[in-house]
Design a protein around this motif. Sequence first.
Motif, short mmCIF file in Angstrom:
data_model
loop_
_atom_site.label_atom_id
_atom_site.label_comp_id
_atom_site.label_asym_id
_atom_site.label_seq_id
_atom_site.Cartn_x
_atom_site.Cartn_y
_atom_site.Cartn_z
N GLN A 1 -3.30 -6.05 -8.56
CA GLN A 1 -2.65 -4.78 -8.91
C GLN A 1 -3.46 -3.60 -8.34
O GLN A 1 -2.91 -2.69 -7.72
N ARG B 1 -5.71 -3.62 -5.95
CA ARG B 1 -5.76 -3.64 -4.48
C ARG B 1 -4.50 -2.97 -3.93
O ARG B 1 -4.57 -2.13 -3.05
N GLY B 2 -3.37 -3.34 -4.52
CA GLY B 2 -2.10 -2.77 -4.07
C GLY B 2 -2.05 -1.26 -4.27
O GLY B 2 -1.60 -0.51 -3.39
N ALA B 3 -2.54 -0.82 -5.43
CA ALA B 3 -2.48 0.61 -5.73
C ALA B 3 -3.48 1.41 -4.90
O ALA B 3 -3.19 2.52 -4.45
N TRP C 1 7.73 -4.53 -6.78
CA TRP C 1 6.27 -4.39 -6.64
C TRP C 1 5.95 -3.39 -5.53
O TRP C 1 5.17 -2.47 -5.71
N ASP D 1 1.10 -1.65 -2.62
CA ASP D 1 1.15 -2.56 -1.48
C ASP D 1 1.04 -3.98 -2.01
O ASP D 1 0.50 -4.22 -3.09
#
Lengths: 221, 212, 454
Positions: A196, A198-200, C431, C436
Amino acid sequence: MAMVDVLERLGFTVEFRREQTCCAQPAFNSGYHTEARTVAAHFLDTFGDADTIVVPSGSCTSMITHHYAELFAGDAKRQQQVRELTPRVFEFSQFLVDVAQFDDLGASFPHKVTYHDSCHALRELGLKDAPRRLLGKVRGLELVEMGAAEECCGFGGLFSVKFAPISGAMARTKVESIVATGATHVVSVDSSCLMQLRGALARAGHRIETVHLAEVLASRG
Amino acid sequence: MDSREAILERVRAGLGRKLGQKPLPPPEPLLRIDTLGASGRLELFRRKLMGTLTVAADAAVAGRAVADLLNGREAVASGHPFLERCGIRSMARVFTDPAELRNACATAGVGITSAYCLLAETGTIVLRATPEEPRLPSLLPPVHIAVVPEERLLTNLDEMLSMTPRPVDDASAMVLISGPSRTGDIEQFLVRGVHGPGEIHVVIVQGKHRDS
Amino acid sequence: MRVPEAAIRKTLADANLQLAIYTNTGRFKENRSKAVAAEVLPEYQELRTRAAAIKRHTLDFLDVYLLQFESAVEAHGGKVIWASTGEEAADFILKLAKERAASLIVKSKSMTSEEIDLNERLAHHELEAVETDLGEYILQLAGQKPFHIVAPAIHMTRNDVADVFTEKLGIERDTVIENQAMTARRVLREKFLAAGIGVTGANFLAADAGAVVIVENEGNARLSHSAPPVHVAIAGIEKLIPRVRDLGVFLDLLGRSASGQALTSYTSIVSGPKRAGELDGPEEFYVVLLDAGRTKLLADKEKRESLQCIRCGACLNACPVYRKIGGHNYPWVYSGPIGKVITPQFQGRGKDPWLPFASSLCGACAEVCPVKIDIPGLLLQLRREAVAADPADRLLFRAWAWLMTRPAMYGMLARIGLRFSGVEMGPLAAWRAERDFPAVPEKSFRALWKERKK
């Protein structure tokens, strides 16, 4: 694999059971107990005879140690299995510090690091000091606490997709707190939180890396 | 069936209990009793009180202290005998007429009361509504002065509750005043005196007092 | 109702509102944690344990305590009114107002009265019921519902308040907060002195004394129960505690959990109308005991503990979801984690089936709850009930369970899955809308393990 490296370096024999899949938390947290029981039973059968089970995730650990008993309420045989198994299940940092009684693993990680408390490790397993103690002994590592260390990253399993805008907003708050520390790496004991974050972080254009505690401890810098 | 019976019936059915079935004894509350000495209590009270504290050696000194605090302002005093003893009820510009109590409280700048007791740990003035100690003098005027004998200073609420476990059996109401009237409802910006007194003064009177 | 997605997005996109929610709840949160720290209150955990035990006990024997409370109230000259529904409660007040020729009612903050839309019901009969808590007064003028259980107007700024006052009170625009508070004091003081009935809520009802306990900071509750000739306290039946003495536990926890105050400015313990010889105080005293769904919760042994709530609001301030979406995106007057737990139970789970799912189950609420309500556990229970009624994702989880008990298949699909993680559909799209998707490792753990052990 980093966890395996660390454990083997300490002299433990590590076994990976190909039969293993999942702790059943996704179904349990979504209210599907029948399906969760099927998968949890598979876990019990797979690991029933292991000496010690070390789990690289606070969330999975707490699913097993805190919720299996409830999941199998009314099933005496499974309940017995759960009672026998749970005292041998440990989260990775918990195992190192409380069971194996190591804190200095000779690791080296010359970076500025901030630690994210994953909710289940912190609140269900009570793990606040163990991971910090381990990080404190890593050569070259500078640990800086973020303001919102104990705040949820917003992952929460299916919550992250079913309520994506809220989940994303929670992650952004967390990211601000991480960025404010000036750290180059954020460390946690849960891969799902790290995914989570890493994505943000990437979405916000920050180059801060997310690493699992085991990777830091396996590192020779 | 009226609502009373209907609700009680639903409660019993929900709990699986029968009419007249005895309950288990309730768990005991945890009462934190610290035994501070008199000087420790006074120091703690001074630290916690959200207002000024004057310690007077006797009733006469207390009366003068109140006169100083009033500084000529109109006040209303409760009928508590201890205020009489301190000479407060006979001061000029201090209203004491019971028949005019409500109006006097609505217009006076200061309300003067004694207190049932004081609690050091939270800087609290405890008042009980009685014929001598009405409700409004500590509520309507913008300033509240409480004049209290030192022996009425307790350590905390728990001490009071263990001494007086049923404090409203012989009074229609009790109020714990632990600070000025305050609000943070707009932007959490603290404003005092939004409805009740914004200013509190306590005068503690030392020595033995027969009629306190 | 479906998820109010547009409204949630609007809240999330409003930068000023986001800042207001986050800093205000943050301050409450911080004050709370300082006030219960081990150095300040070493008995904190033991107090929680006792508070939970006393509340649980009272609920388990509620019939006895209700009757004890009633006879104690009557012994002091008051009267208990039993109301099965909000309508009955409102009807009682309407009838009383008519009999006493009261056209003005002053009200202090009461979530219970919000719950039953008391003001709206009274307004229909041309009775003026004025909210007197500053935050509630502003909201009443603005025609809004409380944003927070304890701090109802935390979403509004001084500018918003200035606009409301100018429009509704016809005064000159003033954005100084002190002046705004003094305007409210002036307007409401007149109402207090003129009102025929004062309505308050109750934080606790002490059975042994027949006493209503009201906790506040402004003094408007004191004025409401002291100035008018009639005092009506309205409370849910779950507010009972056995003894006044138990306040030694509950008052230690309530103020600290809500705002970090050891005691709030005023705690009133009212046991009846004024007695012989008293110079002021109400002539009449009524306590309306409200069911309105509570007996339904009581009957559910597993979820009975949600009635232990003392409405401190600590779980709202701790909740990362509340701190993003605020109070108005919850379907009912109770917001935050406790709102998620009690709304489906009071209103029926069919109405807002999404509610228990809107949580990451982070557990911050349970950690701060002064009466140890297991909110995440109750959410899980409610999820379980929701899917039993409408198993929307059952097929998905059946397939998942099938796969998770077939390791070989799982391993194979994991390999394939790694390659197809780039597709734009379903959950992946959701998502990606916010974050990402992480770069996928080239080899699975299984593959690496195989190589390692060769």
